[in-house]
Write a protein that holds these residues in place. Structure first.
Motif, PDB file in Angstrom:
ATOM      1  N   THR A 110       0.822  -1.219   0.000  1.00 40.63           N
ATOM      2  CA  THR A 110       0.000   0.000   0.000  1.00 40.63           C
ATOM      3  C   THR A 110       0.854   1.267   0.000  1.00 40.63           C
ATOM      4  N   SER A 111       2.054   1.204   0.543  1.00 39.53           N
ATOM      5  CA  SER A 111       2.903   2.399   0.536  1.00 39.53           C
ATOM      6  C   SER A 111       3.618   2.582  -0.806  1.00 39.53           C
ATOM      7  N   VAL A 112       3.640   1.565  -1.619  1.00 39.45           N
ATOM      8  CA  VAL A 112       4.296   1.659  -2.925  1.00 39.45           C
ATOM      9  C   VAL A 112       3.418   2.416  -3.918  1.00 39.45           C
ATOM     10  N   LEU A 113       2.122   2.225  -3.865  1.00 41.75           N
ATOM     11  CA  LEU A 113       1.225   2.865  -4.836  1.00 41.75           C
ATOM     12  C   LEU A 113       1.273   4.392  -4.748  1.00 41.75           C
ATOM     13  N   PRO A 114       1.192   4.998  -3.563  1.00 45.17           N
ATOM     14  CA  PRO A 114       1.312   6.464  -3.521  1.00 45.17           C
ATOM     15  C   PRO A 114       2.679   6.947  -4.015  1.00 45.17           C
ATOM     16  N   ALA A 115       3.728   6.206  -3.724  1.00 44.41           N
ATOM     17  CA  ALA A 115       5.062   6.589  -4.188  1.00 44.41           C
ATOM     18  C   ALA A 115       5.141   6.553  -5.710  1.00 44.41           C
TER      19      ALA A 115
END
Length: 63
Positions: free
Chosen positions: A2-7
């Motif tokens: 989930t933290s990869v998608l915003p990045a």
């Protein structure tokens, strides 16, 4: 994950912004030459544009 998608989203926005800021097809630039007008027009209307080399010590007047 989930933290990869915003990045990835932020990276895409930054890349698009940088590309738009760097590649602009607007503006004008004043060139100096010792050639006559016909020779300059012929160079710019040929199949390949001329190579413009900046001269050290001369600041181009571009907008």
């Amino acid at each position: 994950m989930t933290s990869v998608l915003p990045a990835v989203g932020v990276t895409a926005v930054i890349l698009v912004t940088v590309r738009v800021a760097v590649i602009r097809a607007t503006g004008t630039c004043r060139l100096r030459t010792d050639d006559d007008v016909e020779a300059v027009v012929e160079e710019f209307t040929g199949p390949t544009p001329p190579v413009l080399v900046p001269v050290v010590g001369h600041r181009p007047s571009c907008e």
